[in-house]
Design a protein around this motif. Structure first.
Motif, PDB file in Angstrom:
ATOM      1  N   HIS A 286       4.344   5.247   1.533  1.00 35.52           N
ATOM      2  CA  HIS A 286       4.294   6.215   2.624  1.00 35.52           C
ATOM      3  C   HIS A 286       3.304   7.325   2.290  1.00 35.52           C
ATOM      4  O   HIS A 286       2.912   7.512   1.136  1.00 35.52           O
ATOM      5  CB  HIS A 286       5.686   6.798   2.875  1.00 35.52           C
ATOM      6  CG  HIS A 286       6.622   5.820   3.518  1.00 35.52           C
ATOM      7  ND1 HIS A 286       7.082   5.965   4.809  1.00 35.52           N
ATOM      8  CD2 HIS A 286       7.170   4.669   3.057  1.00 35.52           C
ATOM      9  CE1 HIS A 286       7.880   4.962   5.113  1.00 35.52           C
ATOM     10  NE2 HIS A 286       7.942   4.161   4.060  1.00 35.52           N
ATOM     11  N   ALA A 287       2.933   8.073   3.323  1.00 39.37           N
ATOM     12  CA  ALA A 287       1.912   9.109   3.171  1.00 39.37           C
ATOM     13  C   ALA A 287       2.235  10.086   2.048  1.00 39.37           C
ATOM     14  O   ALA A 287       1.376  10.430   1.233  1.00 39.37           O
ATOM     15  CB  ALA A 287       1.739   9.859   4.495  1.00 39.37           C
TER      16      ALA A 287
ATOM     17  N   TRP B  17       2.300   3.762   5.229  1.00 37.79           N
ATOM     18  CA  TRP B  17       2.984   4.197   6.439  1.00 37.79           C
ATOM     19  C   TRP B  17       2.801   5.692   6.604  1.00 37.79           C
ATOM     20  O   TRP B  17       2.772   6.442   5.621  1.00 37.79           O
ATOM     21  CB  TRP B  17       4.483   3.878   6.334  1.00 37.79           C
ATOM     22  CG  TRP B  17       4.810   2.415   6.388  1.00 37.79           C
ATOM     23  CD1 TRP B  17       4.960   1.572   5.325  1.00 37.79           C
ATOM     24  CD2 TRP B  17       5.013   1.634   7.563  1.00 37.79           C
ATOM     25  NE1 TRP B  17       5.235   0.301   5.755  1.00 37.79           N
ATOM     26  CE2 TRP B  17       5.285   0.305   7.133  1.00 37.79           C
ATOM     27  CE3 TRP B  17       5.002   1.917   8.931  1.00 37.79           C
ATOM     28  CZ2 TRP B  17       5.537  -0.728   8.029  1.00 37.79           C
ATOM     29  CZ3 TRP B  17       5.259   0.885   9.824  1.00 37.79           C
ATOM     30  CH2 TRP B  17       5.522  -0.422   9.371  1.00 37.79           C
ATOM     31  N   TRP B  18       2.688   6.119   7.846  1.00 38.80           N
ATOM     32  CA  TRP B  18       2.528   7.549   8.089  1.00 38.80           C
ATOM     33  C   TRP B  18       3.054   7.877   9.484  1.00 38.80           C
ATOM     34  O   TRP B  18       3.120   7.024  10.365  1.00 38.80           O
ATOM     35  CB  TRP B  18       1.060   7.973   7.988  1.00 38.80           C
ATOM     36  CG  TRP B  18       0.191   7.417   9.081  1.00 38.80           C
ATOM     37  CD1 TRP B  18      -0.207   6.122   9.234  1.00 38.80           C
ATOM     38  CD2 TRP B  18      -0.349   8.136  10.193  1.00 38.80           C
ATOM     39  NE1 TRP B  18      -0.975   5.988  10.362  1.00 38.80           N
ATOM     40  CE2 TRP B  18      -1.085   7.207  10.978  1.00 38.80           C
ATOM     41  CE3 TRP B  18      -0.310   9.458  10.604  1.00 38.80           C
ATOM     42  CZ2 TRP B  18      -1.752   7.571  12.131  1.00 38.80           C
ATOM     43  CZ3 TRP B  18      -0.980   9.826  11.758  1.00 38.80           C
ATOM     44  CH2 TRP B  18      -1.697   8.890  12.509  1.00 38.80           C
TER      45      TRP B  18
ATOM     46  N   MET C  36      -4.545  13.184   8.696  1.00 40.74           N
ATOM     47  CA  MET C  36      -5.845  13.254   9.358  1.00 40.74           C
ATOM     48  C   MET C  36      -6.698  12.051   8.976  1.00 40.74           C
ATOM     49  O   MET C  36      -7.410  11.486   9.812  1.00 40.74           O
ATOM     50  CB  MET C  36      -6.547  14.569   9.002  1.00 40.74           C
ATOM     51  CG  MET C  36      -5.850  15.807   9.567  1.00 40.74           C
ATOM     52  SD  MET C  36      -6.522  17.371   8.935  1.00 40.74           S
ATOM     53  CE  MET C  36      -8.125  17.415   9.767  1.00 40.74           C
ATOM     54  N   SER C  37      -6.622  11.641   7.714  1.00 43.61           N
ATOM     55  CA  SER C  37      -7.379  10.472   7.264  1.00 43.61           C
ATOM     56  C   SER C  37      -6.882   9.212   7.962  1.00 43.61           C
ATOM     57  O   SER C  37      -7.665   8.353   8.367  1.00 43.61           O
ATOM     58  CB  SER C  37      -7.230  10.304   5.746  1.00 43.61           C
ATOM     59  OG  SER C  37      -7.730  11.434   5.060  1.00 43.61           O
ATOM     60  N   ALA C  38      -5.564   9.112   8.117  1.00 44.19           N
ATOM     61  CA  ALA C  38      -4.986   7.922   8.752  1.00 44.19           C
ATOM     62  C   ALA C  38      -5.328   7.853  10.231  1.00 44.19           C
ATOM     63  O   ALA C  38      -5.521   6.759  10.776  1.00 44.19           O
ATOM     64  CB  ALA C  38      -3.470   7.919   8.560  1.00 44.19           C
TER      65      ALA C  38
ATOM     66  N   VAL D 222     -10.127   8.261  -0.985  1.00 41.18           N
ATOM     67  CA  VAL D 222      -9.304   8.679  -2.131  1.00 41.18           C
ATOM     68  C   VAL D 222      -7.841   8.302  -1.895  1.00 41.18           C
ATOM     69  O   VAL D 222      -7.166   7.763  -2.783  1.00 41.18           O
ATOM     70  CB  VAL D 222      -9.437  10.198  -2.361  1.00 41.18           C
ATOM     71  CG1 VAL D 222      -8.435  10.669  -3.415  1.00 41.18           C
ATOM     72  CG2 VAL D 222     -10.858  10.551  -2.796  1.00 41.18           C
ATOM     73  N   VAL D 223      -7.338   8.574  -0.695  1.00 43.16           N
ATOM     74  CA  VAL D 223      -5.950   8.249  -0.355  1.00 43.16           C
ATOM     75  C   VAL D 223      -5.715   6.746  -0.464  1.00 43.16           C
ATOM     76  O   VAL D 223      -4.707   6.290  -1.020  1.00 43.16           O
ATOM     77  CB  VAL D 223      -5.604   8.746   1.065  1.00 43.16           C
ATOM     78  CG1 VAL D 223      -4.257   8.189   1.521  1.00 43.16           C
ATOM     79  CG2 VAL D 223      -5.586  10.270   1.107  1.00 43.16           C
TER      80      VAL D 223
END
Length: 220
Positions: free
Chosen positions: A38-39, A94-95, A134-136, A180-181
């Motif tokens: 998860h995020a 997941w986010w 925001m990246s997702a 990076v994430v």
């Protein structure tokens, strides 16, 4: 003013307290959390690893820390769930943001600080999670909603107060953040699959230690 009668008896009822905590626990733990990374896991990867390998229930203290925020979500967000409900193939996790308006992320947080944030660094704890969202979502603009439960006025009095922050960053930096994430998510997924935490980064310092982590004895 009403005088308190001499025969008035007031005693603490710990059994009733336990029932209230149980109600709070049921509310905090409600909802189904999808399996997988998860995020928030990428922010404290070792804790997330042990949570997957050796799951443990929340302590009563953790339940009561999460309870006010959960209630606020229900009030402000109209009962929307903040469980991870969307999956990002690109990031491998997941986010689920608290709210999305006109394509922009809205994230709601409660804090117990007496002083309001004065610099970007003071919001780091919340911005890290917001950046993952925001990246997702691929958006470069978002909003952070913060309810300070004990904001101290100049007079010294404290009261709850909202602060809202507009957040933005260049697309190039947002895309780099996403890379990076995604790398952190891959490392964590691999570690869980192997049941070996080698190579995972340390969690944030405030989450580490015997007082703050149920797995500290295994992890250190």
């Amino acid at each position: 003013m009403i005088e308190l009668p001499l025969g008035l008896v007031v005693e603490r009822n710990e059994a009733a307290e336990a029932k209230l905590v149980a109600v709070a626990r049921a509310y905090v733990e409600s909802g189904v959390r999808p399996k997988g990374v998860h995020a928030t896991d990428v922010l404290d990867p070792l804790r997330a690893y042990w949570q997957n390998i050796d799951p443990r229930p929340l302590t009563d203290r953790e339940v009561m820390l999460f309870f006010p925020g959960k209630m606020l979500h229900a009030l402000v967000l109209g009962g929307e769930s903040d469980e991870g409900g969307r999956y990002s193939e690109e990031l491998g996790l997941w986010w689920s943001p608290d709210k999305t308006e006109a394509g922009e992320i809205r994230e709601l947080k409660t804090v117990r600080n007496f002083e309001e944030p004065k610099a970007v660094g003071d919001l780091r704890l919340h911005l890290e999670q917001l950046l993952v969202y925001m990246s997702a979502s691929g958006t470069t603009d978002a909003q952070l909603w913060v309810l300070l439960l004990n904001l101290r006025e100049k007079s010294g009095r404290t009261s709850p107060a909202f602060r809202v922050y507009d957040v933005s960053l260049p697309r190039e930096e947002m895309e780099e953040c996403g890379r990076v994430v995604a790398a952190h998510a891959r490392l964590l997924s691999g570690a869980i699959a192997r049941k070996d935490p080698a190579g995972l980064e340390l969690c944030r310092t405030w989450k580490c230690g015997a007082r703050n982590c149920a797995w500290y004895g295994q992890c250190r």
